[in-house]
Write a protein that holds these residues in place. Structure first.
Motif, short mmCIF file in Angstrom:
data_model
loop_
_atom_site.label_atom_id
_atom_site.label_comp_id
_atom_site.label_asym_id
_atom_site.label_seq_id
_atom_site.Cartn_x
_atom_site.Cartn_y
_atom_site.Cartn_z
N UNK A 153 33.18 32.64 40.36
CA UNK A 153 33.72 33.47 39.28
C UNK A 153 32.64 34.41 38.77
N UNK A 154 32.89 35.73 38.89
CA UNK A 154 31.98 36.72 38.34
C UNK A 154 32.58 37.43 37.13
N UNK A 155 33.90 37.49 37.05
CA UNK A 155 34.54 38.07 35.89
C UNK A 155 34.24 37.19 34.68
N UNK A 156 33.74 37.78 33.61
CA UNK A 156 33.27 37.01 32.46
C UNK A 156 34.40 36.30 31.73
N UNK A 157 35.59 36.91 31.72
CA UNK A 157 36.66 36.41 30.86
C UNK A 157 37.50 35.31 31.47
N UNK A 158 37.61 35.25 32.79
CA UNK A 158 38.51 34.28 33.39
C UNK A 158 38.29 34.19 34.90
N UNK A 159 38.68 33.05 35.47
CA UNK A 159 38.68 32.90 36.93
C UNK A 159 39.95 33.54 37.48
N UNK A 160 39.78 34.38 38.50
CA UNK A 160 40.94 35.01 39.13
C UNK A 160 41.53 34.07 40.17
N UNK A 161 42.87 34.12 40.30
CA UNK A 161 43.54 33.20 41.19
C UNK A 161 43.82 33.74 42.57
N UNK A 162 43.71 35.07 42.75
CA UNK A 162 44.07 35.70 44.02
C UNK A 162 43.25 36.98 44.15
N UNK A 163 42.72 37.26 45.35
CA UNK A 163 41.84 38.41 45.49
C UNK A 163 41.87 38.97 46.91
N UNK A 164 41.58 40.26 47.02
CA UNK A 164 41.44 40.93 48.31
C UNK A 164 40.17 41.78 48.28
N UNK A 165 39.54 41.90 49.46
CA UNK A 165 38.27 42.60 49.59
C UNK A 165 38.29 43.43 50.87
N UNK A 166 37.95 44.71 50.77
CA UNK A 166 37.87 45.58 51.95
C UNK A 166 36.47 46.19 52.02
N UNK A 167 35.78 46.06 53.15
CA UNK A 167 34.43 46.61 53.25
C UNK A 167 34.44 48.14 53.23
N UNK A 168 33.38 48.70 52.67
CA UNK A 168 33.13 50.14 52.72
C UNK A 168 32.01 50.36 53.74
N UNK A 169 32.34 50.99 54.86
CA UNK A 169 31.42 51.09 55.98
C UNK A 169 31.08 52.55 56.25
N UNK A 170 29.78 52.84 56.33
CA UNK A 170 29.31 54.19 56.61
C UNK A 170 28.35 54.14 57.79
N UNK A 171 28.71 54.81 58.87
CA UNK A 171 27.88 54.88 60.07
C UNK A 171 27.41 53.50 60.52
N UNK A 172 28.35 52.55 60.50
CA UNK A 172 28.08 51.21 60.99
C UNK A 172 27.49 50.25 59.98
N UNK A 173 27.11 50.72 58.80
CA UNK A 173 26.53 49.86 57.77
C UNK A 173 27.56 49.59 56.67
N UNK A 174 27.64 48.34 56.24
CA UNK A 174 28.51 48.00 55.12
C UNK A 174 27.76 48.29 53.83
#
Length: 227
Positions: A153-174
């Motif tokens: 948990x990084x959000x200060x106010x509450x634990x999130x129950x569901x999440x999605x993450x998409x990498x941002x990639x530039x010239x092969x580097x995330x």
């Protein structure tokens, strides 16, 4: 923000998909739902138009985040049994984390829904699921974070129950990741992750075009001084 009619059109893209109820946790590969294609393309186009109208690096992120914040996720997930714990209410957050100079941290940029004091949240480069995405360069779906033993948990106010993450990639580097999360479990779905992934390259290109790395360096140094 989108007006109600547009928002309804955008959120309807996956209304007929099964809701995961057994805690899906996976590094995801692209899929295809023909019934959702039209609305998904509309949302991606809306995000692209807003990103291209941005006047700076943080505005790029904030405008993309505003589209997914309004349009992604099962808006009825909180009605499922046990989706919310006692005392919880459904809410959403969105934004991007970028890898900072020196690769010690990730910094939150352009967020919607985080508390004001976390506007420049810093987390370890290898911290939790964001760190997993940075290391792997792969998208991630946590339909139920309670089924993910490495969720932090990084959000200060509450634990999130569901999440999605998409990498941002530039010239092969995330160089960062695009995130969205919700309080209710089973809110975020595979179709939502695929849309997040489709928007991510436009964020990355616009971020670089607006001098994002140089801007980030300045913001990071200020955040370190104020820490």
């Amino acid at each position: 923000m989108l007006d109600p009619a547009d928002r309804q059109a955008l959120v309807g893209h996956a209304a007929d998909r099964d809701r995961p109820r057994d805690g899906q946790v996976e590094m995801s590969q692209p899929g295809h739902d023909p019934s959702a294609a039209g609305s998904a393309i509309t949302l991606v186009c809306e995000a692209g138009a807003r990103i291209c109208a941005a006047d700076g690096p943080e505005t790029v992120v904030n405008r993309a985040a505003s589209v997914v914040f309004a349009g992604l996720g099962d808006r009825h997930a909180h009605e499922l049994p046990d989706a919310l714990r006692p005392g919880q209410t459904q809410f959403f957050v969105a934004g991007c984390f970028f890898v900072t100079p020196g690769r010690q941290h990730q910094m939150l940029i352009g967020n919607i829904g985080f508390p004001p004091e976390q506007r420049r949240l810093l987390i370890p480069i290898d911290g939790g699921n964001p760190g997993q995405v940075i290391a792997s360069g792969m998208p991630l779906l946590l339909a139920d974070t309670e089924a993910a033993p490495d969720f932090r948990q990084y959000l200060k106010t509450s634990r999130m129950g569901s999440a999605i993450y998409a990498p941002l990639i530039w010239q092969g580097d995330t160089i960062g990741l695009f995130i969205m999360a919700a309080q209710a479990r089973w809110t975020m779905r595979q179709a939502d992750l695929e849309i997040l992934r489709a928007i991510a390259p436009t964020i990355t290109a616009a971020w670089m075009a607006h001098g994002g790395p140089e801007w980030l360096r300045s913001e990071y140094m200020e955040a370190i001084r104020n820490k």
